[in-house]
Write a protein that holds these residues in place. Sequence first.
Motif, short mmCIF file in Angstrom:
data_model
loop_
_atom_site.label_atom_id
_atom_site.label_comp_id
_atom_site.label_asym_id
_atom_site.label_seq_id
_atom_site.Cartn_x
_atom_site.Cartn_y
_atom_site.Cartn_z
N THR A 286 0.83 -1.20 0.00
CA THR A 286 0.00 0.00 0.00
C THR A 286 0.87 1.25 0.00
O THR A 286 0.61 2.20 -0.75
CB THR A 286 -0.95 -0.01 1.21
OG1 THR A 286 -1.78 -1.17 1.13
CG2 THR A 286 -1.82 1.24 1.24
N ARG A 287 1.91 1.24 0.81
CA ARG A 287 2.81 2.40 0.88
C ARG A 287 3.46 2.67 -0.48
O ARG A 287 3.67 3.79 -0.88
CB ARG A 287 3.87 2.17 1.96
CG ARG A 287 4.74 3.38 2.20
CD ARG A 287 5.61 3.27 3.42
NE ARG A 287 6.58 2.21 3.34
CZ ARG A 287 6.58 1.12 4.12
NH1 ARG A 287 5.67 0.95 5.05
NH2 ARG A 287 7.52 0.21 3.98
N HIS A 288 3.74 1.59 -1.22
CA HIS A 288 4.39 1.74 -2.53
C HIS A 288 3.40 1.84 -3.68
O HIS A 288 3.80 2.04 -4.83
CB HIS A 288 5.33 0.55 -2.78
CG HIS A 288 6.59 0.62 -2.00
ND1 HIS A 288 7.69 1.31 -2.43
CD2 HIS A 288 6.92 0.09 -0.79
CE1 HIS A 288 8.66 1.21 -1.54
NE2 HIS A 288 8.21 0.48 -0.53
N GLY A 289 2.11 1.66 -3.41
CA GLY A 289 1.11 1.72 -4.47
C GLY A 289 1.19 0.57 -5.43
O GLY A 289 0.91 0.71 -6.62
N VAL A 290 1.57 -0.60 -4.93
CA VAL A 290 1.78 -1.80 -5.77
C VAL A 290 0.62 -2.77 -5.55
O VAL A 290 0.21 -3.02 -4.42
CB VAL A 290 3.12 -2.48 -5.39
CG1 VAL A 290 3.28 -3.80 -6.11
CG2 VAL A 290 4.28 -1.56 -5.72
N GLU A 291 0.12 -3.33 -6.65
CA GLU A 291 -0.92 -4.35 -6.55
C GLU A 291 -0.36 -5.60 -5.87
O GLU A 291 0.74 -6.05 -6.19
CB GLU A 291 -1.44 -4.72 -7.94
CG GLU A 291 -2.54 -5.75 -7.90
CD GLU A 291 -3.05 -6.14 -9.27
OE1 GLU A 291 -4.19 -6.62 -9.34
OE2 GLU A 291 -2.32 -5.98 -10.27
N MET A 292 -1.12 -6.14 -4.92
CA MET A 292 -0.71 -7.34 -4.20
C MET A 292 -1.71 -8.45 -4.52
O MET A 292 -2.91 -8.27 -4.34
CB MET A 292 -0.68 -7.06 -2.70
CG MET A 292 -0.28 -8.24 -1.86
SD MET A 292 -0.02 -7.73 -0.14
CE MET A 292 -1.08 -8.89 0.70
N LEU A 293 -1.19 -9.57 -5.00
CA LEU A 293 -2.03 -10.72 -5.31
C LEU A 293 -1.81 -11.78 -4.25
O LEU A 293 -0.69 -12.30 -4.11
CB LEU A 293 -1.71 -11.27 -6.70
CG LEU A 293 -2.11 -10.30 -7.81
CD1 LEU A 293 -0.89 -9.53 -8.27
CD2 LEU A 293 -2.74 -11.05 -8.94
#
Length: 162
Positions: A32-39
């Motif tokens: 979330t801090r990096h704005g990255v999608e997590m699957l």
Amino acid sequence: MPKRWGFEGRVTRLYIDADACPVKDEAERVATRHGVEMLVVHNGGLRPSRNPLVRHVIVEEGPDMADRWIAAECGPGDVVVTGDIPLADACLKAGAAVIQHNGEALTPANIGPRLATRDLMNDIRAADPFHQGRGKGFAKADRSRFLSALDAALVAARKGRA
């Protein structure tokens, strides 16, 4: 919405081998801090997150189904969190960065000895069913190392050095 960075316009993604993963919440905070999608890949039974960057991927029941899905989907610029050594090997071959739950990075340079040790231990257990490995517990220090390692891996992925 995930930011575009990494390799050739590819969206950097964070894949979590979620079955028996003790650091899902920590990974979600870093993603979330990096704005990255997590699957979050698993075969069911986990409560979905309300975070719009987190997507649960439910695979069929069966041995290594989540591992197969992750190995087929990950690629250069992605980061995979797993404790599964054969999955780590497949992800590294696909070009992804791999981090274990304790924060240790698996690389092309150290995966070979890990695979050999895993195979040796499987042979020992098959020959002597009473021989059981005694893994060490998961400590606060492991959690802290994981947070630092995941943060560094996502920064490297953004810069195209995963």
